[in-house]
Design a protein around this motif. Structure first.
Motif, PDB file in Angstrom:
ATOM      1  N   VAL A  33       0.333  10.242  -4.270  1.00  0.00           N
ATOM      2  CA  VAL A  33      -0.496   9.722  -3.189  1.00  0.00           C
ATOM      3  C   VAL A  33       0.246  10.034  -1.896  1.00  0.00           C
ATOM      4  O   VAL A  33       1.457   9.845  -1.801  1.00  0.00           O
ATOM      5  CB  VAL A  33      -0.706   8.195  -3.349  1.00  0.00           C
ATOM      6  CG1 VAL A  33      -1.377   7.604  -2.125  1.00  0.00           C
ATOM      7  CG2 VAL A  33      -1.509   7.902  -4.613  1.00  0.00           C
ATOM      8  N   LYS A  61      -3.744  12.828  -5.398  1.00  0.00           N
ATOM      9  CA  LYS A  61      -4.713  11.885  -5.969  1.00  0.00           C
ATOM     10  C   LYS A  61      -5.404  11.022  -4.925  1.00  0.00           C
ATOM     11  O   LYS A  61      -6.413  10.392  -5.222  1.00  0.00           O
ATOM     12  CB  LYS A  61      -4.036  10.988  -7.009  1.00  0.00           C
ATOM     13  CG  LYS A  61      -3.508  11.764  -8.186  1.00  0.00           C
ATOM     14  CD  LYS A  61      -4.638  12.545  -8.841  1.00  0.00           C
ATOM     15  CE  LYS A  61      -4.135  13.434  -9.951  1.00  0.00           C
ATOM     16  NZ  LYS A  61      -5.140  14.381 -10.395  1.00  0.00           N
ATOM     17  N   ILE A 106      -2.290  -1.341  -2.354  1.00  0.00           N
ATOM     18  CA  ILE A 106      -1.834   0.010  -2.701  1.00  0.00           C
ATOM     19  C   ILE A 106      -1.153   0.014  -4.066  1.00  0.00           C
ATOM     20  O   ILE A 106      -1.372   0.934  -4.869  1.00  0.00           O
ATOM     21  CB  ILE A 106      -0.906   0.578  -1.606  1.00  0.00           C
ATOM     22  CG1 ILE A 106      -1.700   0.798  -0.330  1.00  0.00           C
ATOM     23  CG2 ILE A 106      -0.245   1.871  -2.074  1.00  0.00           C
ATOM     24  CD1 ILE A 106      -2.911   1.709  -0.491  1.00  0.00           C
ATOM     25  N   LYS A 107      -0.349  -0.987  -4.360  1.00  0.00           N
ATOM     26  CA  LYS A 107       0.283  -1.045  -5.679  1.00  0.00           C
ATOM     27  C   LYS A 107      -0.776  -1.092  -6.775  1.00  0.00           C
ATOM     28  O   LYS A 107      -0.647  -0.436  -7.813  1.00  0.00           O
ATOM     29  CB  LYS A 107       1.232  -2.239  -5.779  1.00  0.00           C
ATOM     30  CG  LYS A 107       2.545  -2.002  -5.067  1.00  0.00           C
ATOM     31  CD  LYS A 107       3.489  -3.149  -5.319  1.00  0.00           C
ATOM     32  CE  LYS A 107       4.863  -2.825  -4.788  1.00  0.00           C
ATOM     33  NZ  LYS A 107       5.847  -3.849  -5.136  1.00  0.00           N
ATOM     34  N   VAL A 110      -2.390   2.417  -7.032  1.00  0.00           N
ATOM     35  CA  VAL A 110      -1.478   3.366  -7.679  1.00  0.00           C
ATOM     36  C   VAL A 110      -1.427   3.103  -9.187  1.00  0.00           C
ATOM     37  O   VAL A 110      -1.467   4.036  -9.989  1.00  0.00           O
ATOM     38  CB  VAL A 110      -0.074   3.329  -7.039  1.00  0.00           C
ATOM     39  CG1 VAL A 110       0.952   4.072  -7.872  1.00  0.00           C
ATOM     40  CG2 VAL A 110      -0.131   3.897  -5.624  1.00  0.00           C
ATOM     41  N   ASN A 111      -1.368   1.839  -9.570  1.00  0.00           N
ATOM     42  CA  ASN A 111      -1.354   1.499 -10.991  1.00  0.00           C
ATOM     43  C   ASN A 111      -2.633   1.975 -11.678  1.00  0.00           C
ATOM     44  O   ASN A 111      -2.592   2.482 -12.801  1.00  0.00           O
ATOM     45  CB  ASN A 111      -1.172   0.000 -11.212  1.00  0.00           C
ATOM     46  CG  ASN A 111       0.259  -0.438 -10.982  1.00  0.00           C
ATOM     47  OD1 ASN A 111       1.185   0.352 -11.106  1.00  0.00           O
ATOM     48  ND2 ASN A 111       0.444  -1.698 -10.631  1.00  0.00           N
ATOM     49  N   GLU A 114      -2.496   5.702 -12.187  1.00  0.00           N
ATOM     50  CA  GLU A 114      -1.556   6.096 -13.238  1.00  0.00           C
ATOM     51  C   GLU A 114      -2.154   5.934 -14.632  1.00  0.00           C
ATOM     52  O   GLU A 114      -1.743   6.599 -15.558  1.00  0.00           O
ATOM     53  CB  GLU A 114      -0.258   5.282 -13.144  1.00  0.00           C
ATOM     54  CG  GLU A 114       0.603   5.702 -11.979  1.00  0.00           C
ATOM     55  CD  GLU A 114       1.893   4.906 -11.884  1.00  0.00           C
ATOM     56  OE1 GLU A 114       1.952   3.752 -12.383  1.00  0.00           O
ATOM     57  OE2 GLU A 114       2.847   5.436 -11.311  1.00  0.00           O
TER      58      GLU A 114
END
Length: 115
Positions: A33, A61, A106-107, A110-111, A114
């Motif tokens: 990212v 991504k 954001i976390k 991102v998770n 993934e």
């Protein structure tokens, strides 16, 4: 220039790479990212160089934009333009170095990327 985006990325406590203006030709080997501040097109050339190097653009991504809402329609301009140019989603927009809520958002994003 002001370090706001850098401060935000550090708050994420995730693996990160800072694009070096003197040598943007670094090859990323895994999906990523991109977090970018609000700058005009001319200053963003180094980001375009980075994305156009090797397979970097194909691993992009999504994009996070940071800026100052006082810029009105230019708020996160670079992120919006990059998202359009590389057909990547604009995942989130933050002001200055972001809030605790921005970090959590954001976390989570991102998770999800993934998995």
């Amino acid at each position: 220039m002001t370090g706001q985006t850098r401060r935000f990325v550090k708050k994420l406590d995730l693996p990160a790479y800072e694009i070096e203006p003197a040598n943007p030709f670094f090859e990323i080997k895994e999906p990523f990212v991109l977090a970018v501040p609000t700058y005009d097109q001319e200053i963003m050339d180094v980001v375009y160089d980075f994305l156009d190097h090797e397979q970097n653009a194909s691993l992009l991504k999504g994009i996070i934009g940071s800026g100052n809402r006082n810029f009105a329609e230019l708020f996160v301009y670079a992120a919006k333009q990059l998202a359009k140019d590389y057909q990547a989603p604009l995942l989130h927009a933050i002001e200055f170095s972001g809030t605790v809520e921005d970090v959590d958002t954001i976390k989570k994003v991102v998770n999800e990327l993934e998995s």
